[in-house]
Design a protein around this motif. Sequence first.
Motif, mmCIF file in Angstrom:
data_model
loop_
_atom_site.group_PDB
_atom_site.id
_atom_site.type_symbol
_atom_site.label_atom_id
_atom_site.label_comp_id
_atom_site.label_asym_id
_atom_site.label_seq_id
_atom_site.Cartn_x
_atom_site.Cartn_y
_atom_site.Cartn_z
ATOM 1 N N THR A 93 -2.606 -28.534 2.630
ATOM 2 C CA THR A 93 -1.643 -27.776 1.839
ATOM 3 C C THR A 93 -1.792 -28.100 0.354
ATOM 4 N N VAL A 94 -1.435 -27.095 -0.449
ATOM 5 C CA VAL A 94 -1.205 -27.247 -1.882
ATOM 6 C C VAL A 94 0.285 -27.050 -2.063
ATOM 7 N N ARG A 95 0.917 -27.951 -2.789
ATOM 8 C CA ARG A 95 2.363 -27.844 -3.007
ATOM 9 C C ARG A 95 2.661 -27.861 -4.497
ATOM 10 N N LEU A 96 3.665 -27.068 -4.878
ATOM 11 C CA LEU A 96 4.174 -27.059 -6.250
ATOM 12 C C LEU A 96 5.567 -27.664 -6.247
ATOM 13 N N TRP A 97 5.820 -28.534 -7.225
ATOM 14 C CA TRP A 97 7.068 -29.283 -7.313
ATOM 15 C C TRP A 97 7.685 -29.100 -8.694
ATOM 16 N N LYS A 98 9.012 -29.159 -8.767
ATOM 17 C CA LYS A 98 9.683 -29.302 -10.053
ATOM 18 C C LYS A 98 9.435 -30.733 -10.495
ATOM 19 N N ALA A 99 8.788 -30.909 -11.623
ATOM 20 C CA ALA A 99 8.408 -32.256 -12.056
ATOM 21 C C ALA A 99 9.628 -33.145 -12.288
ATOM 22 N N GLU A 100 10.677 -32.587 -12.851
ATOM 23 C CA GLU A 100 11.842 -33.398 -13.209
ATOM 24 C C GLU A 100 12.666 -33.841 -12.017
ATOM 25 N N THR A 101 12.787 -32.990 -10.998
ATOM 26 C CA THR A 101 13.694 -33.295 -9.883
ATOM 27 C C THR A 101 12.989 -33.682 -8.588
ATOM 28 N N GLY A 102 11.702 -33.343 -8.465
ATOM 29 C CA GLY A 102 10.987 -33.606 -7.221
ATOM 30 C C GLY A 102 11.207 -32.541 -6.169
ATOM 31 N N GLU A 103 11.917 -31.475 -6.511
ATOM 32 C CA GLU A 103 12.155 -30.379 -5.561
ATOM 33 C C GLU A 103 10.863 -29.619 -5.294
ATOM 34 N N GLU A 104 10.553 -29.415 -4.015
ATOM 35 C CA GLU A 104 9.373 -28.637 -3.662
ATOM 36 C C GLU A 104 9.679 -27.162 -3.882
ATOM 37 N N LEU A 105 8.848 -26.485 -4.696
ATOM 38 C CA LEU A 105 9.058 -25.079 -5.010
ATOM 39 C C LEU A 105 8.380 -24.165 -3.999
ATOM 40 N N CYS A 106 7.178 -24.518 -3.592
ATOM 41 C CA CYS A 106 6.459 -23.719 -2.595
ATOM 42 C C CYS A 106 5.257 -24.504 -2.090
ATOM 43 N N GLN A 107 4.685 -23.996 -1.005
ATOM 44 C CA GLN A 107 3.466 -24.597 -0.474
ATOM 45 C C GLN A 107 2.540 -23.503 0.032
ATOM 46 N N PHE A 108 1.255 -23.786 -0.067
ATOM 47 C CA PHE A 108 0.218 -22.869 0.390
ATOM 48 C C PHE A 108 -0.640 -23.599 1.409
ATOM 49 N N GLU A 109 -0.874 -22.980 2.537
ATOM 50 C CA GLU A 109 -1.742 -23.584 3.545
ATOM 51 C C GLU A 109 -3.192 -23.194 3.277
ATOM 52 N N THR A 110 -4.090 -24.125 3.533
ATOM 53 C CA THR A 110 -5.524 -23.885 3.366
ATOM 54 C C THR A 110 -6.216 -24.156 4.701
ATOM 55 N N GLN A 111 -7.515 -23.883 4.753
ATOM 56 C CA GLN A 111 -8.264 -24.055 6.002
ATOM 57 C C GLN A 111 -8.788 -25.470 6.193
ATOM 58 N N SER A 112 -8.756 -26.261 5.137
ATOM 59 C CA SER A 112 -9.233 -27.650 5.254
ATOM 60 C C SER A 112 -8.576 -28.494 4.165
ATOM 61 N N ALA A 113 -8.930 -29.766 4.121
ATOM 62 C CA ALA A 113 -8.347 -30.693 3.144
ATOM 63 C C ALA A 113 -8.581 -30.192 1.722
ATOM 64 N N VAL A 114 -7.565 -30.344 0.893
ATOM 65 C CA VAL A 114 -7.642 -29.936 -0.513
ATOM 66 C C VAL A 114 -8.150 -31.122 -1.321
ATOM 67 N N ARG A 115 -9.189 -30.894 -2.118
ATOM 68 C CA ARG A 115 -9.816 -31.971 -2.886
ATOM 69 C C ARG A 115 -9.508 -31.944 -4.370
ATOM 70 N N SER A 116 -9.121 -30.762 -4.906
ATOM 71 C CA SER A 116 -8.883 -30.661 -6.343
ATOM 72 C C SER A 116 -7.878 -29.558 -6.630
ATOM 73 N N VAL A 117 -6.933 -29.829 -7.527
ATOM 74 C CA VAL A 117 -6.044 -28.809 -8.074
ATOM 75 C C VAL A 117 -6.072 -28.940 -9.592
ATOM 76 N N ASN A 118 -5.929 -27.781 -10.278
ATOM 77 C CA ASN A 118 -6.016 -27.802 -11.733
ATOM 78 C C ASN A 118 -5.310 -26.578 -12.302
ATOM 79 N N PHE A 119 -4.319 -26.814 -13.169
ATOM 80 C CA PHE A 119 -3.680 -25.713 -13.878
ATOM 81 C C PHE A 119 -4.628 -25.192 -14.946
ATOM 82 N N SER A 120 -4.599 -23.869 -15.190
ATOM 83 C CA SER A 120 -5.366 -23.288 -16.281
ATOM 84 C C SER A 120 -4.734 -23.704 -17.605
ATOM 85 N N LEU A 121 -5.439 -23.500 -18.697
ATOM 86 C CA LEU A 121 -4.963 -23.931 -20.009
ATOM 87 C C LEU A 121 -3.584 -23.361 -20.341
#
Length: 133
Positions: A93-121
């Motif tokens: 899974t890839v998960r997005l969180w509110k940085a300040e509160t730790g609340e999980e905003l959403c999650q995305f399932e993938t077909q295998s282990a996630v090795r890298s995440v990166n926000f665009s500029l």
Amino acid sequence: FFIIRRKGGAAPQTESEMPRPILMKGHERPITQVKYNIEGDLIFSSSKDSLATCWRSDTGERLGTYDGHKGAINTLDIDRKTQMLATGASDRTVRLWKAETGEELCQFETQSAVRSVNFSLGDRLLLAAQDSQ
């Protein structure tokens, strides 16, 4: 893990001017990634203990954790405004969180282990890489 803070821009001349490391304890298993936010006042870490953690960079104080993954967190990234944290893990899974509160905003399932995440500029896109195609 630990951080070493340098005072000023000049190289230390005496032992008393040498930077002192700040030891940061909290993860139960090996750390997989550490990352500063853009201001440098916060550090985010991920670990094989299934937790991402936020720390104060000046004191090493543990501010909180992001709890929800069911496997090792392999990667993380913080957006430029320090509002959203992205994590990717071996639980496929890839998960997005509110940085300040730790609340999980959403999650995305993938077909295998996630090795890298990166926000665009501009933080409008999130890139995630996984083991399988």
